[in-house]
Design a protein around this motif. Structure first.
Motif, short mmCIF file in Angstrom:
data_model
loop_
_atom_site.label_atom_id
_atom_site.label_comp_id
_atom_site.label_asym_id
_atom_site.label_seq_id
_atom_site.Cartn_x
_atom_site.Cartn_y
_atom_site.Cartn_z
N HIS A 166 0.84 -1.20 0.00
CA HIS A 166 0.00 0.00 0.00
C HIS A 166 0.87 1.25 0.00
O HIS A 166 0.67 2.19 -0.79
CB HIS A 166 -0.91 -0.06 1.23
CG HIS A 166 -1.93 1.00 1.32
ND1 HIS A 166 -2.84 1.07 2.35
CD2 HIS A 166 -2.22 2.07 0.53
CE1 HIS A 166 -3.63 2.12 2.18
NE2 HIS A 166 -3.27 2.75 1.08
N ILE A 167 1.88 1.27 0.87
CA ILE A 167 2.77 2.43 0.98
C ILE A 167 3.61 2.59 -0.28
O ILE A 167 3.76 3.69 -0.83
CB ILE A 167 3.67 2.29 2.22
CG1 ILE A 167 2.81 2.38 3.50
CG2 ILE A 167 4.76 3.36 2.22
CD1 ILE A 167 3.56 2.01 4.75
N THR A 168 4.16 1.47 -0.76
CA THR A 168 5.01 1.50 -1.96
C THR A 168 4.27 2.10 -3.15
O THR A 168 4.79 2.98 -3.86
CB THR A 168 5.49 0.09 -2.32
OG1 THR A 168 6.31 -0.41 -1.25
CG2 THR A 168 6.30 0.08 -3.61
N LEU A 169 3.04 1.66 -3.37
CA LEU A 169 2.27 2.13 -4.51
C LEU A 169 1.83 3.59 -4.33
O LEU A 169 1.82 4.37 -5.29
CB LEU A 169 1.05 1.24 -4.73
CG LEU A 169 1.36 -0.16 -5.28
CD1 LEU A 169 0.18 -1.10 -5.10
CD2 LEU A 169 1.76 -0.07 -6.75
N THR A 170 1.49 3.96 -3.10
CA THR A 170 1.07 5.34 -2.84
C THR A 170 2.18 6.31 -3.20
O THR A 170 1.92 7.42 -3.71
CB THR A 170 0.69 5.51 -1.36
OG1 THR A 170 -0.40 4.64 -1.05
CG2 THR A 170 0.28 6.95 -1.06
N ALA A 181 -1.19 10.70 2.99
CA ALA A 181 -0.59 10.98 1.68
C ALA A 181 -1.70 11.19 0.66
O ALA A 181 -2.76 10.54 0.75
CB ALA A 181 0.31 9.84 1.22
N PRO A 182 -1.50 12.05 -0.31
CA PRO A 182 -2.49 12.19 -1.39
C PRO A 182 -2.67 10.86 -2.12
O PRO A 182 -1.70 10.25 -2.58
CB PRO A 182 -1.85 13.24 -2.30
CG PRO A 182 -0.94 14.02 -1.42
CD PRO A 182 -0.39 13.01 -0.46
N GLY A 183 -3.91 10.39 -2.20
CA GLY A 183 -4.20 9.14 -2.91
C GLY A 183 -4.06 7.89 -2.07
O GLY A 183 -4.27 6.78 -2.58
N VAL A 184 -3.75 8.01 -0.80
CA VAL A 184 -3.50 6.82 0.01
C VAL A 184 -4.76 5.96 0.18
O VAL A 184 -4.67 4.75 0.34
CB VAL A 184 -2.93 7.22 1.39
CG1 VAL A 184 -3.97 7.90 2.27
CG2 VAL A 184 -2.31 6.02 2.09
N GLY A 185 -5.92 6.59 0.12
CA GLY A 185 -7.15 5.82 0.22
C GLY A 185 -7.79 5.57 -1.13
O GLY A 185 -8.28 4.48 -1.41
N ASP A 186 -7.78 6.58 -1.97
CA ASP A 186 -8.51 6.56 -3.25
C ASP A 186 -7.53 6.57 -4.41
O ASP A 186 -7.05 7.61 -4.80
CB ASP A 186 -9.43 7.77 -3.31
CG ASP A 186 -10.27 7.81 -4.56
OD1 ASP A 186 -10.37 6.79 -5.25
OD2 ASP A 186 -10.82 8.88 -4.86
N ASP A 187 -7.24 5.47 -5.02
CA ASP A 187 -7.71 4.13 -4.72
C ASP A 187 -6.53 3.19 -4.52
O ASP A 187 -6.59 2.03 -4.84
CB ASP A 187 -8.58 3.65 -5.88
CG ASP A 187 -9.25 2.31 -5.65
OD1 ASP A 187 -9.54 1.97 -4.49
OD2 ASP A 187 -9.48 1.59 -6.62
N ALA A 211 -3.78 -2.43 -3.44
CA ALA A 211 -3.15 -3.35 -2.48
C ALA A 211 -4.07 -4.53 -2.17
O ALA A 211 -3.60 -5.67 -2.01
CB ALA A 211 -2.79 -2.59 -1.21
N VAL A 212 -5.37 -4.28 -2.08
CA VAL A 212 -6.33 -5.35 -1.83
C VAL A 212 -6.31 -6.38 -2.95
O VAL A 212 -6.25 -7.60 -2.72
CB VAL A 212 -7.75 -4.77 -1.66
CG1 VAL A 212 -8.80 -5.87 -1.69
CG2 VAL A 212 -7.86 -3.97 -0.36
N VAL A 213 -6.35 -5.91 -4.20
CA VAL A 213 -6.32 -6.82 -5.35
C VAL A 213 -5.05 -7.66 -5.34
O VAL A 213 -5.08 -8.88 -5.56
CB VAL A 213 -6.44 -6.01 -6.67
CG1 VAL A 213 -6.20 -6.91 -7.88
CG2 VAL A 213 -7.82 -5.35 -6.76
N ALA A 250 -12.88 -1.07 -0.11
CA ALA A 250 -11.51 -1.56 0.11
C ALA A 250 -11.21 -1.71 1.60
O ALA A 250 -10.17 -2.25 1.97
CB ALA A 250 -10.51 -0.60 -0.52
N GLY A 251 -12.11 -1.23 2.45
CA GLY A 251 -11.94 -1.39 3.88
C GLY A 251 -11.03 -0.35 4.50
O GLY A 251 -10.40 0.46 3.82
#
Length: 447
Positions: free
Chosen positions: A78-82, A158-164, A169-171, A408-409
Motif C-alpha cells: 500500500h505504501i510503496t504504490l502510494t 498521503a495524497p491518494g492513500v485511500g482513493d484508490d 493493495a487489496v487486489v 476496500a476497507g
C-alpha cells in the motif's frame, strides 16, 4: 444550430435566430466517494448458503487466513504504490510497478494495454468464463505533488492513500492469498489496475476494457473506497461540458459595442440554473454544478473568451438527458441575446465540448453477483447496503454485464485532498476477505 456530439468534438458557430428555453417537468424516478444512497437488502438463502459452504472449504480457509498473515506485506505494498505518482493521464510509472508486483505474485501472464491498464490473467480450469477484479491506478493529484507517506501513529497520510491505492493493495493481496492456498478456479480471473477513473479521465481505462479491443469479461468486481457493507449496484450517470464563448476582444472603451463573452456566460449560467433548479425539485435525484469559470485579461479589456465547466448527474439516463437539454438551451439563448445587443463587429461564437460522459445503469438486487456480494458481507458480520455511485462499474452496468463496486476497507478521510489519510481498523481485514469470497464464488472453485 448547435449539433452536440460526444468524444470531445468541438463546435463553433454564430447564432441568428431566437431560441426559447423549454420548461421541462419529469416525474421519473464516483462516486462511491460522495454520492451514494444506501438501501436495505434481502439476501436469497441460496447465496447465503453458497458463501457459507465456500468459506468452509479447506483451501478457501487457508486463503482467508493468508489475508491475515499478509497484513504487514499488504501495508507495505500500500505504501510503496502510494509513493509512486499517478497523476491524471500519467499513470505509467505506477502501472509498470504494479505489473511487476502482479507478475511476482504468481499470475500466468501480465501486460499493459494500449491505454495503460495493467492486466494480469490467472487461468481457470475451463476458462469458459472470465471474472475481473479491479482497482484504479490514477489519482486526482497533478504532477509534482508530494506523495510521500507520513506516519502519525497507525494512520497513513498521503495524497491518494485511500482513493484508490488501498484498492490496488487489496487486489494484489488476493492474488497472493490464492497462490498460497493453491486455489484453482473454473473461470479465468483478470486482476486489473485501470487508468482514467478520476475526473477528466472519464473512465477511459474501463471503457477500453469493454471495447472491441478489450478482453472478454463476463463479470466485474471493482474495489474502491467504502466499508465492508457497501455494495454499489447502480451507476450514477453524468455529462460534463466545457463551454467557451469567443469574441474578438478589445479595449473596454475604444472597442465598446463589441460582443462580450462574459455577458453571455453570465446569462447562460443564470438561465441554466433557474430552469435546472425547477427540474431537479422532482423525480429521481438529479444534480448540477457550474464548477469552474475563467477568461478575461484585465479590467479595461473586453475579454476574447469566457468559459465554464459544468457537471450534471443522475442514475436515470433520461434525467441526465433532460438536464443536458436545459444547458444546451441556456447556451443558445445567451448567445443569441448577446449578439442582438452588439453595436459593431462580428458575432459571438460558442464552443461546446463534452469532456465527460459516464453512462448510468444498474444490476438488479437479484443478480447473482450482487447477491453474492451481500451474502459475503453478511457472512463477515456486517449488514450489507446497496448503493449508487460513479465508479468504473458504470460501464459494465450500462452494457448489462454483472458488476459491483465494493469497499476496500479501513477508515479513511480527506479524499482528493493533500491531507488524505487511511487507518487500518476492524474493517480492513474483512474487506479483503469479502472481496476474496466474492471473487471465488463468482469464478467457481474447482474440486
Amino acid at each position: 444550430m448547435i449539433k452536440k456530439k460526444k468524444n470531445m468534438l468541438v463546435m463553433l458557430l454564430p447564432i441568428a435566430f431566437t431560441f426559447c428555453i423549454p420548461q421541462m417537468s419529469y416525474a421519473q424516478g464516483p462516486s462511491v466517494k460522495t454520492e451514494e444512497t444506501a438501501q436495505d437488502v434481502t439476501i436469497n438463502k441460496r447465496y447465503a448458503n453458497e458463501i457459507k459452504a465456500l468459506a468452509k472449504r479447506p483451501a478457501v480457509k487457508t486463503a482467508l487466513q493468508s489475508v491475515i498473515d499478509l497484513e504487514t506485506e499488504t501495508r507495505q505494498d500500500h505504501i510503496t504504490l502510494t509513493e509512486i505518482p499517478a497523476p491524471p493521464f500519467k499513470e505509467e510509472a505506477r502501472a509498470r510497478k504494479y505489473a511487476q508486483m502482479l507478475e511476482t505474485a504468481g499470475l500466468d501472464s501480465v501486460w499493459i494495454d494500449e491505454v495503460g491498464n495493467v492486466i494480469g490473467r490467472r487461468k481457470g480450469k475451463t476458462g469458459k468464463r472470465t471474472v475481473a477484479l479491479e482497482a484504479h491506478l490514477d489519482t486526482v493529484f497533478p504532477e509534482g505533488t508530494d506523495v510521500g507517506v507520513k506516519h502519525k501513529g497507525d494512520t497513513l497520510y498521503a495524497p491518494g492513500v485511500g482513493d484508490d491505492t488501498r484498492g490496488l493493495a487489496v487486489v494484489l493481496t488476493i492474488v497472493k492469498a490464492m497462490e498460497k492456498a493453491g486455489i484453482a478456479t473454473d473461470a479465468d480471473i483478470l486482476f486489473i489496475g485501470t487508468v482514467g477513473e478520476e475526473g477528466l479521465g472519464d473512465l477511459r481505462g474501463v471503457k477500453q476494457l469493454f471495447s472491441e479491443k478489450g478482453p472478454k469479461i463476463d463479470s466485474y468486481i471493482a474495489v474502491e473506497g467504502g466499508g465492508v457493507n457497501r455494495v454499489t449496484n447502480r451507476g450514477l450517470g453524468s455529462h460534463r461540458y466545457r463551454i467557451t464563448f469567443k469574441g474578438p476582444g478589445g479595449h473596454s472603451s475604444g472597442a465598446f459595442g463589441l460582443v462580450n463573452p462574459h455577458n453571455a456566460l453570465g446569462r447562460a449560467i443564470h438561465y441554466f440554473v433557474i430552469n435546472a433548479d425547477k427540474f431537479t425539485k422532482e423525480g429521481i435525484r438529479t444534480t448540477y454544478n457550474v464548477g469552474v469559470t475563467g477568461g478575461g485579461t484585465s479590467v479595461n479589456s473586453i475579454p476574447f473568451e469566457s468559459w465554464m465547466e459544468v457537471d450534471m448527474r443522475s442514475e436515470s439516463p433520461e434525467r441526465v438527458e433532460g438536464i443536458d437539454k436545459l444547458l444546451q438551451a441556456a447556451i443558445q439563448r445567451a448567445l443569441q441575446e448577446e449578439n442582438q445587443m452588439k453595436r459593431k463587429g462580428p458575432n459571438l461564437e460558442v464552443e461546446v465540448k463534452l469532456i465527460g460522459d459516464r453512462p448510468a445503469g444498474k444490476n438488479d438486487s437479484s443478480t447473482a453477483l450482487v447477491q453474492r456480494a451481500m451474502a459475503a458481507s453478511k457472512y463477515l458480520h456486517t449488514e450489507p447496503k446497496l448503493g449508487v455511485g460513479s465508479t468504473n462499474s458504470n460501464i459494465p452496468f450500462s452494457k448489462g454485464i454483472p458488476a459491483v463496486t465494493i469497499g476496500a476497507g479501513g477508515k479513511a478521510g480527506g479524499a482528493h485532498s493533500l491531507n488524505e489519510w487511511w487507518l487500518q481498523d476492524e474493517e480492513a481485514r474483512p474487506a479483503i476477505q469479502k472481496a476474496l469470497l466474492l471473487l471465488l464464488a463468482e469464478a467457481g472453485v474447482s474440486k
